[in-house]
Structure formats: C-alpha cells, structure tokens
Design a protein around this motif. Structure first.
Motif, short mmCIF file in Angstrom:
data_model
loop_
_atom_site.label_atom_id
_atom_site.label_comp_id
_atom_site.label_asym_id
_atom_site.label_seq_id
_atom_site.Cartn_x
_atom_site.Cartn_y
_atom_site.Cartn_z
N GLU A 89 0.84 -1.21 0.00
CA GLU A 89 0.00 0.00 0.00
C GLU A 89 0.87 1.26 0.00
N ILE A 90 1.95 1.22 0.77
CA ILE A 90 2.85 2.38 0.83
C ILE A 90 3.54 2.57 -0.51
N ASN A 91 3.90 1.47 -1.18
CA ASN A 91 4.49 1.58 -2.52
C ASN A 91 3.56 2.32 -3.47
N THR A 92 2.28 2.01 -3.40
CA THR A 92 1.29 2.69 -4.25
C THR A 92 1.21 4.17 -3.90
N ALA A 93 1.18 4.48 -2.62
CA ALA A 93 1.15 5.89 -2.19
C ALA A 93 2.40 6.62 -2.67
N SER A 94 3.53 5.93 -2.63
CA SER A 94 4.79 6.53 -3.10
C SER A 94 4.74 6.79 -4.60
N GLU A 95 4.27 5.80 -5.34
CA GLU A 95 4.18 5.97 -6.81
C GLU A 95 3.25 7.13 -7.16
N ASN A 96 2.19 7.30 -6.37
CA ASN A 96 1.22 8.38 -6.62
C ASN A 96 1.64 9.70 -5.98
N LYS A 97 2.78 9.69 -5.29
CA LYS A 97 3.26 10.87 -4.55
C LYS A 97 2.17 11.45 -3.65
N ASP A 98 1.47 10.55 -2.98
CA ASP A 98 0.40 10.93 -2.05
C ASP A 98 1.00 10.97 -0.65
N LYS A 99 1.51 12.15 -0.31
CA LYS A 99 2.26 12.33 0.93
C LYS A 99 1.43 11.99 2.17
N ASP A 100 0.20 12.48 2.25
CA ASP A 100 -0.63 12.24 3.44
C ASP A 100 -0.90 10.74 3.62
N HIS A 101 -1.24 10.07 2.54
CA HIS A 101 -1.52 8.63 2.62
C HIS A 101 -0.24 7.86 2.95
#
Length: 145
Positions: A89-101
């Motif tokens: 899940e964190i990998n996905t947030a990183s790829e999306n540059k979703d800092k809060d998530h």
C-alpha cells in the motif's frame, strides 16, 4: 573471536531497518520524493531480506529443533504478511506521490514493526539462542543471504 548470537545479529538488523525507514519517512515528509522513494525502496528490500532470513532459515531451524510449529513462528509469519501488505500500500502511495496517505500508512507500519520487533527481541530470539545448538552456523548462513 566473539561469536554473535541470533539475538544480537537480528536485533542489529532491526535497528538498521529502523534507521532506513526513518530516513525515507523524513525525506517524504519534507517533500523530497526523489530521495524518499529511493530510500523507501532500499528499506523495503532490506525488510524483505529480514523476513526471508527468518522464514527460510531461522524459523525452520527453530521448528525442527524444538518441534514448535504452531507457536511463535506462526504468529511472526502472520505479522510478516500484514507488514508486506502495508508495504504494498505504501508503494502505491509513493508511486502516486500521495504524501498524506504515505505518512499515515508508514505510521501504521512503524507501530506494527515496533510491536513485532519487541516480541522477537524479548521472546523469540532469546528462545532461539537457548534452543538451537547450531546458532553460530545459522547466523553465518543468514549473513550470506
């Protein structure tokens, strides 16, 4: 020459992983996705290396020599799977540059890792040091993997 216990070797690796984790989290919190993503990938690889050492070397040896297959090692494997799911899940947030998530998920992972590591460091690793007659060979094998 001092022989290294399983506890000392694996606890040291926990600390290395914790440092990598903190660096990645700090970089992302500061908005540096280039560095943060690189650090996160390094941490993720090191965490998986740690899990693999336990699941393919340490746990099977412990289970074979003690006959305990449904106890602490089974719980640790379940927790590894929970942490792997969070890492994905964190990998996905990183790829999306979703800092809060990213930061919300890493907070959850940090708490999970702390609780997991405490159980290993205070219960499982001391049990392995006491139970395994070939602890030095096991540490050597884990160092090579």
């Amino acid at each position: 020459m001092l022989t290294q216990t399983i506890s000392a070797f694996m606890t040291s690796h926990h600390k290395e992983c914790d440092e990598q984790f903190a660096q990645a989290e700090e970089s992302v919190a500061n908005g540096d996705w280039t560095l943060g993503s690189k650090q996160w990938q390094a941490f993720s690889a090191e965490l998986e290396k740690h899990f693999t050492r336990e699941e393919t070397i340490l746990f099977p040896e412990f289970e074979e020599q003690t006959g305990m297959t449904g106890g602490p090692t089974q719980m640790m494997r379940m927790e590894h799977e929970q942490m792997r799911a969070l890492v994905n899940e964190i990998n996905t947030a990183s790829e999306n540059k979703d800092k809060d998530h990213f930061l919300a998920l890493t907070e959850t992972l940090m708490i999970t890792m702390q609780q997991h590591n405490m159980k290993e460091e205070q219960i499982l690793y001391p049990m392995t040091d006491q139970s395994l007659s070939n602890a030095v060979a096991i540490v050597d094998k884990m160092k090579r993997n």
